[in-house]
Design a protein around this motif. Structure first.
Motif, PDB file in Angstrom:
ATOM      1  N   ASN A 141       0.703   4.131  -2.775  1.00  0.00           N
ATOM      2  CA  ASN A 141       0.417   5.538  -2.477  1.00  0.00           C
ATOM      3  C   ASN A 141       1.511   6.442  -2.992  1.00  0.00           C
ATOM      4  O   ASN A 141       1.261   7.573  -3.394  1.00  0.00           O
ATOM      5  CB  ASN A 141       0.258   5.733  -0.962  1.00  0.00           C
ATOM      6  CG  ASN A 141      -1.066   5.210  -0.484  1.00  0.00           C
ATOM      7  OD1 ASN A 141      -1.991   5.037  -1.268  1.00  0.00           O
ATOM      8  ND2 ASN A 141      -1.176   4.929   0.795  1.00  0.00           N
ATOM      9  N   LEU A 142       2.724   5.925  -2.986  1.00  0.00           N
ATOM     10  CA  LEU A 142       3.845   6.684  -3.517  1.00  0.00           C
ATOM     11  C   LEU A 142       3.631   6.978  -4.997  1.00  0.00           C
ATOM     12  O   LEU A 142       3.759   8.113  -5.461  1.00  0.00           O
ATOM     13  CB  LEU A 142       5.107   5.843  -3.335  1.00  0.00           C
ATOM     14  CG  LEU A 142       6.403   6.579  -3.075  1.00  0.00           C
ATOM     15  CD1 LEU A 142       6.284   7.340  -1.788  1.00  0.00           C
ATOM     16  CD2 LEU A 142       7.532   5.576  -2.986  1.00  0.00           C
ATOM     17  N   THR A 155       0.833  -1.205   0.000  1.00  0.00           N
ATOM     18  CA  THR A 155       0.000   0.000   0.000  1.00  0.00           C
ATOM     19  C   THR A 155       0.861   1.245   0.000  1.00  0.00           C
ATOM     20  O   THR A 155       0.558   2.229  -0.678  1.00  0.00           O
ATOM     21  CB  THR A 155      -0.900   0.004   1.241  1.00  0.00           C
ATOM     22  OG1 THR A 155      -1.466  -1.268   1.414  1.00  0.00           O
ATOM     23  CG2 THR A 155      -1.995   1.032   1.097  1.00  0.00           C
ATOM     24  N   PHE A 156       1.957   1.194   0.776  1.00  0.00           N
ATOM     25  CA  PHE A 156       2.875   2.331   0.842  1.00  0.00           C
ATOM     26  C   PHE A 156       3.422   2.666  -0.540  1.00  0.00           C
ATOM     27  O   PHE A 156       3.403   3.809  -0.999  1.00  0.00           O
ATOM     28  CB  PHE A 156       4.005   1.979   1.814  1.00  0.00           C
ATOM     29  CG  PHE A 156       5.003   3.077   1.986  1.00  0.00           C
ATOM     30  CD1 PHE A 156       6.259   2.993   1.388  1.00  0.00           C
ATOM     31  CD2 PHE A 156       4.710   4.192   2.733  1.00  0.00           C
ATOM     32  CE1 PHE A 156       7.185   3.997   1.548  1.00  0.00           C
ATOM     33  CE2 PHE A 156       5.635   5.201   2.895  1.00  0.00           C
ATOM     34  CZ  PHE A 156       6.873   5.109   2.303  1.00  0.00           C
ATOM     35  N   LEU A 157       3.886   1.613  -1.239  1.00  0.00           N
ATOM     36  CA  LEU A 157       4.441   1.834  -2.575  1.00  0.00           C
ATOM     37  C   LEU A 157       3.383   2.386  -3.524  1.00  0.00           C
ATOM     38  O   LEU A 157       3.642   3.296  -4.309  1.00  0.00           O
ATOM     39  CB  LEU A 157       4.990   0.516  -3.140  1.00  0.00           C
ATOM     40  CG  LEU A 157       6.322   0.065  -2.572  1.00  0.00           C
ATOM     41  CD1 LEU A 157       6.673  -1.302  -3.102  1.00  0.00           C
ATOM     42  CD2 LEU A 157       7.404   1.066  -2.919  1.00  0.00           C
ATOM     43  N   ARG A 194       0.916   6.959  -6.534  1.00  0.00           N
ATOM     44  CA  ARG A 194      -0.261   7.813  -6.698  1.00  0.00           C
ATOM     45  C   ARG A 194       0.085   9.271  -6.505  1.00  0.00           C
ATOM     46  O   ARG A 194      -0.521  10.152  -7.118  1.00  0.00           O
ATOM     47  CB  ARG A 194      -1.293   7.416  -5.646  1.00  0.00           C
ATOM     48  CG  ARG A 194      -2.712   7.539  -6.052  1.00  0.00           C
ATOM     49  CD  ARG A 194      -3.540   7.525  -4.808  1.00  0.00           C
ATOM     50  NE  ARG A 194      -3.429   6.229  -4.146  1.00  0.00           N
ATOM     51  CZ  ARG A 194      -4.225   5.222  -4.370  1.00  0.00           C
ATOM     52  NH1 ARG A 194      -5.192   5.364  -5.215  1.00  0.00           N
ATOM     53  NH2 ARG A 194      -4.070   4.082  -3.728  1.00  0.00           N
ATOM     54  N   SER A 195       1.071   9.557  -5.621  1.00  0.00           N
ATOM     55  CA  SER A 195       1.373  10.948  -5.324  1.00  0.00           C
ATOM     56  C   SER A 195       2.257  11.607  -6.358  1.00  0.00           C
ATOM     57  O   SER A 195       2.439  12.810  -6.318  1.00  0.00           O
ATOM     58  CB  SER A 195       2.080  11.041  -3.971  1.00  0.00           C
ATOM     59  OG  SER A 195       1.262  10.491  -2.996  1.00  0.00           O
ATOM     60  N   PRO A 230       2.826  13.303  -9.659  1.00  0.00           N
ATOM     61  CA  PRO A 230       1.958  13.831 -10.709  1.00  0.00           C
ATOM     62  C   PRO A 230       2.221  13.089 -12.009  1.00  0.00           C
ATOM     63  O   PRO A 230       3.371  12.845 -12.377  1.00  0.00           O
ATOM     64  CB  PRO A 230       2.364  15.297 -10.831  1.00  0.00           C
ATOM     65  CG  PRO A 230       3.054  15.606  -9.570  1.00  0.00           C
ATOM     66  CD  PRO A 230       3.679  14.349  -9.093  1.00  0.00           C
ATOM     67  N   GLN A 231       1.153  12.736 -12.703  1.00  0.00           N
ATOM     68  CA  GLN A 231       1.279  11.837 -13.841  1.00  0.00           C
ATOM     69  C   GLN A 231       2.259  12.347 -14.882  1.00  0.00           C
ATOM     70  O   GLN A 231       3.029  11.575 -15.461  1.00  0.00           O
ATOM     71  CB  GLN A 231      -0.081  11.612 -14.485  1.00  0.00           C
ATOM     72  CG  GLN A 231      -0.974  10.802 -13.594  1.00  0.00           C
ATOM     73  CD  GLN A 231      -2.422  10.968 -13.943  1.00  0.00           C
ATOM     74  OE1 GLN A 231      -2.810  11.887 -14.647  1.00  0.00           O
ATOM     75  NE2 GLN A 231      -3.230  10.070 -13.418  1.00  0.00           N
ATOM     76  N   ILE A 232       2.238  13.654 -15.106  1.00  0.00           N
ATOM     77  CA  ILE A 232       3.075  14.158 -16.184  1.00  0.00           C
ATOM     78  C   ILE A 232       4.557  14.045 -15.808  1.00  0.00           C
ATOM     79  O   ILE A 232       5.403  13.707 -16.646  1.00  0.00           O
ATOM     80  CB  ILE A 232       2.703  15.619 -16.525  1.00  0.00           C
ATOM     81  CG1 ILE A 232       3.419  16.062 -17.790  1.00  0.00           C
ATOM     82  CG2 ILE A 232       3.025  16.557 -15.407  1.00  0.00           C
ATOM     83  CD1 ILE A 232       2.863  15.466 -19.016  1.00  0.00           C
ATOM     84  N   VAL A 233       4.869  14.289 -14.527  1.00  0.00           N
ATOM     85  CA  VAL A 233       6.269  14.205 -14.114  1.00  0.00           C
ATOM     86  C   VAL A 233       6.762  12.775 -14.246  1.00  0.00           C
ATOM     87  O   VAL A 233       7.850  12.502 -14.772  1.00  0.00           O
ATOM     88  CB  VAL A 233       6.418  14.686 -12.652  1.00  0.00           C
ATOM     89  CG1 VAL A 233       7.788  14.381 -12.130  1.00  0.00           C
ATOM     90  CG2 VAL A 233       6.123  16.155 -12.558  1.00  0.00           C
TER      91      VAL A 233
END
Lengths: 374, 498, 295
Positions: free
Chosen positions: C100-101, C96-98, C103-104, C106-109
């Motif tokens: 969430n990482l 879950t930790f990975l 997920r955080s 930003p898609q473009i970056v």
């Protein structure tokens, strides 16, 4: 809540450590590509009638070699590839980095922090504007949907009236009404196209260079482009619809709360309340719906914020707006300044995490109250 | 008032009834299988159905016309509707007292008496505390939530000042114990003394009949017993004969004779159970003094009783290995199972082989997105989904010849009673030795209940055992012999009684 | 059949079609693409047309691959997550930790950095064939989009676990795998999944065009060291396309310039219209699909 804060902080720590690791491993080493045929290439460079940076000349060279030294095609192929790579490396090295851009000194850090603050300010502004916009448009759309008589029906009845009308005046009146509605539909279509267009499409329609300070432009673009408003208005609207189907709405109706959605002060909903920042619908069934959706939407707000950041980054990078964070990011990717790239990405990551923590806190404090915990 | 109602979606006809009677000034008790349209009809009359998704006609008028009519406005402004599922009918973001004092029932002065009647066990301060909380799934309890909704109805009744209004109660006692159910009925009948009300009370709790028949004869004149039946998508409202019901009840007898002391129990559950930091005790007397383990013998029918919310379903789940507990002990197949036994033991040896369970809500237990034949897929059956085998099995609970089209019918189109029967069959088809039935008669009509009870008795003769949890005390008390009744208590409740 | 019956049934069929807004918008999209293609066939020069065709096909192919990869990744991760949840709860926290990482970021970056990695691999000749490059691009984008489907699947499983659904099937001897895969995912959630996938198709096109645009724009002042396959985004970034779009802004202030737009500035305008029109149509298709199935 403490769990979540620990998780957020440890992911920041984790990413920070990984970035440090990457920097340690790949940072300082300047990649030197070794060339097999370096001497030959250098010899070819000295020929003044041969311009190795011109692909036509290279092709000519390739064919000549194959003609005069048949049977060594393999070697010639790899030689030509190396020449191409060598030439490119030379050109990149020529266009050296701007003064000071590659060094991570204190001045650079300061300017980066300044840019980060500017970024955060724009981000918060756009977030607030779009949240207001999303809520207002979704609420407006929902209420219009509940009002009797859809556009299609109105068009149809007007068409029928047109057919039954007598006299030029009547007919022209109804024809005008229909025309007006079609025009409205077309304008709506145009607006949708604009709202959906990625930011760079809109921006480049008007100007080519965006170097000068253009915070307002960024905010404007951030709000209206990339399909952000429409997508999240739709999500909010879906929440409103699904919540309106729930049981407690029925109970509220049976308690004789107002359930007329027409725009009227006493019996329905006043139009001006929809556009307020703090919307309240006292004595109306919609108050129950809105209250619940407002709370539930907080989870989607994280998604909205993340998409917003993506949009802002795209705007900054695509429009080459100098003096902004992501433009720096792109430049440093180009010049392969690993340390600065990692630093900027880390900064953006921290911004996202701070947003998540704030929203988690908002959800938590509200949840505590309704979970009957002191 | 006679109503002629048709309700259709674009896929099928939901309701088609020509002579639904709701007589003014009378309390109509409407019985019948769940899911055949009682709720839809009552909501249609009250004007609460969503116009856009269904096509509705009432008394040959379109629904929009009906909604605009004075009749409907009268019903809505003066009447009240108590909905079926209390949890989803309370706003989770407002306190109970805010919701109780909202809209037209804003006046708080009528609160005191009504709430005191409905919550006799709570002191003033406890009641005040209860009203200050936000409704969550387990707190307040389902019964408390339902009583809040009933309180709203009585508040509106108090506003009436002498003229008629339509009050509809849709399954208002589903979460209530008999005590509170009887309080509600008495309050309702008492209300008739002051004001002639038109009340529609929808229920499938047949035990309410006996309670209502016990009212004084003056009030009895205002009570009508009706039943809703369905055949081929066509509903009919018929008078319900309370006599035939009472006669049937008298004729009900437990199947197997009393236990013979030489037999070993198939399942024995020790009386002390700890779960959710609560201590539960099993006893064979209603007061909780005679603490004894719960024993199930072959061919036995055992009845587990408890007040609402104590934890009957939880105990059933503990026995089935679905709910981890802090402390419990059970002997099955000469092996002890307790809180340290891993879940895999149940998976390998017990589920579907020795024990199975039929859950309360058929809508949740069955996959509504599948067809009838899909319910049997995935089961560890020796005879795979052979259509003839399935048809024969289904015919044991459904009262007609099973056509091949029935197997292809989407589960969502079945009525509540049909779903409940399908739910039952899915567990029975595996022929487990012990079957736990959690509220098996929920939503069934009289005929089906008889059929199922007969089926259970037949299976008992073959040596299968049943553990029944049900609030139809009147019926099950007669189905099960009195020595096979156990009571579940919270430790704190017993201490309080001495 | 009498003639009025035929017209009635045609009318009904048309009305039913219009009510199915997802198919309606899909047809609109196809027709729109066809009209644009024919117009370009007539008025655009052949090399430019070939580029636009290539770019469009590449974009669509990558987006389709993104859907496939995202679906596969999310399914696999869901099963892994559920398995860990049942057996090794501590490891699940790590997973879950990975997640969430990811997920955080930003898609473009993330996509940009993935592309940078891809170009490094291409430079070192680890990835060479065009197919491999397309697949890698799709993988990078799918990696940052699959979490939406993962969240959906996990929410569906939790929803059914909370009800009696799960327990009732367990005690009848049905295996957990069957419950999750057949009953929950395949039988009870296909519409939710398809709805999300349509949305991801749009998001993939958006991300793809944006990343390609940024890379092409950012590096247009230098030479691009590698040759990524041409997509709509990179086409848009070319100087001629940018000039074409600029003409739109010009035409808004000089009305008499409008007729020139569809003829002289076709390349840029076509690419811009293709991107925006596709995004709009996908949004409407997803909407219509959701509304039709009452999601």
């Amino acid at each position: 809540m403490r769990h979540k804060i620990i998780e957020h902080l440890s992911s920041i720590l984790f990413i920070g450590l990984i970035f440090l690791l990457i920097q340690a491993l790949w940072g300082p080493a300047k990649k030197t590509v070794s060339y097999q045929y370096l001497n030959e290439i250098k010899a070819f460079m000295l020929l003044d009638f041969l311009d190795l940076s011109n692909p036509e000349d290279r092709l000519l060279l390739h064919e000549t070699l194959n003609y005069y030294y048949p049977g060594e095609h393999q070697r010639h192929d790899s030689l030509m590839t190396e020449i191409a790579a060598y030439v490119k490396e030379l050109m990149l090295a020529d266009t050296g980095p701007h003064g000071g851009a590659s060094e991570l000194n204190f001045d650079k850090l300061l300017s980066l922090s300044e840019m980060l603050v500017k970024f955060i300010l724009i981000y918060v502004l756009v977030l607030l504007l779009t949240s207001y916009g999303v809520e207002t448009f979704a609420v407006y759309r929902f209420i219009r949907l509940q009002q009797p008589g859809s556009l299609f029906e109105k068009l149809r009845t007007t068409w029928q009236k047109l057919n039954h009308a007598t006299g030029l005046r009547e007919r022209s009146r109804f024809a005008l009404i229909i025309l007006r509605k079609i025009l409205r539909g077309l304008i709506k279509g145009m607006v949708m196209l604009i709202l959906f267009a990625p930011a760079y499409v809109i921006a480049y329609s008007f100007k080519t260079r965006f170097d000068t300070d253009s915070v307002i432009l960024m905010v404007l673009l951030g709000v209206i482009s990339n399909g952000l408003l429409i997508t999240y208005t739709q999500k909010y609207f879906t929440f409103l619809v699904s919540e309106s189907r729930k049981g407690y709405v029925q109970t509220a109706r049976v308690k004789n709360l107002k359930h007329d959605y027409r725009f009227s002060a006493e019996k329905g909903i006043r139009l001006s309340t929809i556009f307020k920042i703090r919307k309240t619908f006292p004595g109306h069934v919609f108050g129950h719906i809105y209250q619940n959706v407002r709370f539930q939407y907080l989870h989607t707000l994280k998604e909205q914020a993340s998409f917003l950041i993506t949009g802002l980054i795209i705007i900054e990078m695509a429009l080459n707006i100098q003096g902004h964070l992501c433009y720096e990011l792109m430049q440093n990717i180009l010049y392969k300044n690993l340390a600065i790239v990692l630093l900027i990405v880390f900064g953006i990551f921290v911004v996202v995490k701070l947003t998540e923590m704030t929203i988690d806190y908002l959800v938590f404090s509200q949840q505590q109250k309704i979970d009957n915990k002191p | 008032m006679i109503y002629d109602i048709q309700i259709k979606t674009d896929q099928r006809t939901l309701v088609d009834i020509e002579d639904f009677e709701l007589n003014p000034g009378k309390l109509t008790l409407l019985l019948g299988e769940s899911g055949i349209g009682k709720t839809l009809i009552s909501r249609a009359i009250f004007g609460l159905l969503p116009d856009a998704e269904m096509s509705i006609t009432i008394n040959k008028r379109s629904y929009a016309e009906y909604l605009a009519s004075d009749e409907c406005h009268e019903i809505q402004s003066r009447g009240f509707f108590v909905f079926q599922e209390p949890s989803s009918h309370l706003n989770p973001l407002m306190t109970l007292s805010e919701q109780l004092n909202e809209g037209v029932i804003e006046d708080a002065s009528s609160n005191r008496k009504i709430l005191k009647d409905l919550f006799p066990a709570l002191s003033e301060s406890d009641l005040y505390h209860l009203l200050g909380i936000y409704p969550k799934p387990y707190r307040p309890s389902g019964g408390e939530k339902q009583r809040i909704l009933i309180a709203m109805a009585f508040k509106k009744m108090a506003l009436l000042r002498g003229s008629d209004a339509v009050f509809i109660f849709d399954e208002p006692t589903g979460n209530l114990d008999n005590v509170y159910r009887n309080i509600f009925l008495r309050m309702l009948i008492a209300a008739y003394k002051s004001v002639p009300l038109t009340t529609l009370l929808i229920t499938h709790d047949y035990s309410m009949i006996s309670e209502l028949l016990a009212t004084p004869s003056g009030a009895m004149k205002q009570i009508e017993f009706k039943e809703l039946r369905i055949s081929d998508n066509h509903q009919k409202q018929v008078a319900f004969s309370t006599e035939s019901y009472l006669n049937w009840l008298k004729s009900l007898n437990p199947a197997s004779p009393s236990i013979q002391s030489s037999r070993e129990p198939v399942l024995m559950l020790q009386p002390e159970i700890e779960v959710f930091n609560r201590k539960l005790i099993i006893s064979s007397d209603i007061k909780g003094r005679d603490v004894s383990p719960l024993e199930i013998f072959a061919g036995d029918a055992v009845y587990l009783k408890a007040a609402s919310g104590v934890g009957k379903t939880t105990v059933a789940k503990i026995i089935m290995g679905l709910q981890p507990a802090e402390r419990f002990s059970m002997i099955l197949d000469n092996r002890t199972h307790d809180e340290s036994t891993p879940g895999s033991v149940w998976r390998r040896n017990i589920w579907a082989k020795r024990m199975s369970m039929v859950f309360q809500h058929a809508d949740e237990a069955l996959n509504l997105n599948g067809k009838v034949k899909d319910i049997f897929r995935g089961l560890p059956l020796s005879q795979r989904s052979d259509p003839d085998f399935l048809k024969r099995t289904l015919a044991t609970v459904f009262d007609r010849h099973i056509a091949a089209t029935f197997l292809e019918m989407p589960v969502a189109f079945l009525s509540g009673g049909q779903k409940q029967r399908l739910n039952l069959i899915r567990a029975l088809i595996l022929e487990p030795d012990i079957l736990i039935l959690d509220e098996p008669f929920n939503g069934l009509d009289f005929n089906t209940m008889q059929r199922i009870l007969n089926l259970l008795q037949e299976l008992q003769k073959k040596g299968k055992s049943f553990l029944i949890i049900s609030h139809n005390e009147e019926i099950i008390d007669r189905f099960v012999s009195s020595e096979r009744i156990y009571y579940l208590h919270r430790q704190t409740d017993i201490k309080g009684e001495t | 059949m009498k003639s009025y019956q035929i017209t009635e049934s045609i009318e009904k069929a048309v009305r039913d079609f219009i009510v199915c807004r997802d198919w309606l918008w899909f047809t609109i999209w196809l027709l729109g693409i066809l009209i644009i293609w024919i117009w370009n066939l007539i008025f655009l020069n052949a090399p430019a047309l070939r580029q636009i065709e290539n770019g469009f096909i590449n974009t669509i192919v990558i987006a389709i691959m993104v859907i496939v990869f995202a679906a596969g990744l999310s399914w696999g991760t869901t099963l892994l997550d559920d398995f860990l949840h049942r057996r090794f709860a501590r490891l699940q926290i790590g997973l879950t930790f990975l997640i969430n990482l990811i997920r955080s970021v930003p898609q473009i970056v993330g996509t940009l950095l993935g592309y940078v990695l891809l170009t490094i691999l291409m430079q070192n000749r680890i990835v060479t064939s065009e197919a491999a490059i397309l697949i890698s691009m799709a993988l990078v984008i799918a990696f940052f989009l699959f979490l939406e489907i993962f969240d959906l699947l996990r929410e569906r499983i939790t929803h059914f676990r909370r009800l009696d659904f799960y327990d009732a099937m367990l005690v009848c001897g049905i295996s957990e795998q069957y419950i999750i895969n057949r009953e929950i995912i395949l039988r009870s959630s296909p519409m939710h999944i398809i709805n999300k996938l349509i949305g991801i198709f749009g998001a993939a096109i958006f991300l793809l065009c944006s990343v390609d645009f940024i890379i092409s724009v950012g590096l247009s002042t230098q030479i691009s060291p590698v040759d990524l396959p041409v997509t709509l985004g990179s086409l848009l970034a070319k100087i001629d396309s940018k000039q074409d779009i600029l003409a739109i802004g010009h035409a808004l202030t000089h009305w008499n310039y409008f007729p020139n737009l569809p003829f002289e500035h076709l390349q840029g305008i076509t690419v811009a219209i293709l991107i925006v029109f596709t995004l709009l149509c996908i949004y409407q298709i997803a909407n219509g699909y959701g509304r039709r199935h009452h999601l």
